[in-house]
Scaffold this motif. Structure first.
Motif: not given
Length: 115
Positions: A21-30, A63-81
């Motif tokens: 997980s990566c949570t951001a601050s100080g930017i307009i995350f969305s 990493v194709k087929g094994r890793f998935t990147i996603s984001r939650d703008n409400a939480k200002k967080t990007v994930y790497l599964q």
């Protein structure tokens, strides 16, 4: 002040999974493109995955087929599964974004894949 804070790294066995997980601050995350990079010992930092504001994604070939990147703008967080982890995935993983023409990095989180 832009800050990126990664978490979720650890030691796992080959074939197991982790979610970073990566949570951001100080930017307009969305509206920001977010990326994950990694750097293994003795190697250059390399791009792992990116996700745009419109949810378009891009992955490094190994990493194709094994890793998935996603984001939650409400939480200002990007994930790497990360699934089906391999020893060659061992590295420090960094979160990255560009904001007002400057590149920002998190402090990194260690991922170690070993039996």
């Amino acid at each position: 002040q832009v800050q990126l804070a990664e978490s979720g790294g650890g030691l796992v066995q080959p074939g197991e999974s982790l979610r970073l997980s990566c949570t951001a601050s100080g930017i307009i995350f969305s509206i920001s493109t977010m990326g994950w990079y990694r750097q293994a010992p003795g190697k250059q930092r390399e791009l792992v995955a990116t996700i745009t504001r419109s949810l378009s994604t891009n992955y490094e070939d190994s990493v194709k087929g094994r890793f998935t990147i996603s984001r939650d703008n409400a939480k200002k967080t990007v994930y790497l599964q990360m699934n089906s982890l391999k020893p060659e995935d061992t590295a420090v993983y960094y979160c990255n974004t560009m904001w007002k023409s400057l590149s920002y990095w998190g402090q990194g989180t260690q991922v170690t894949v070993s039996s």
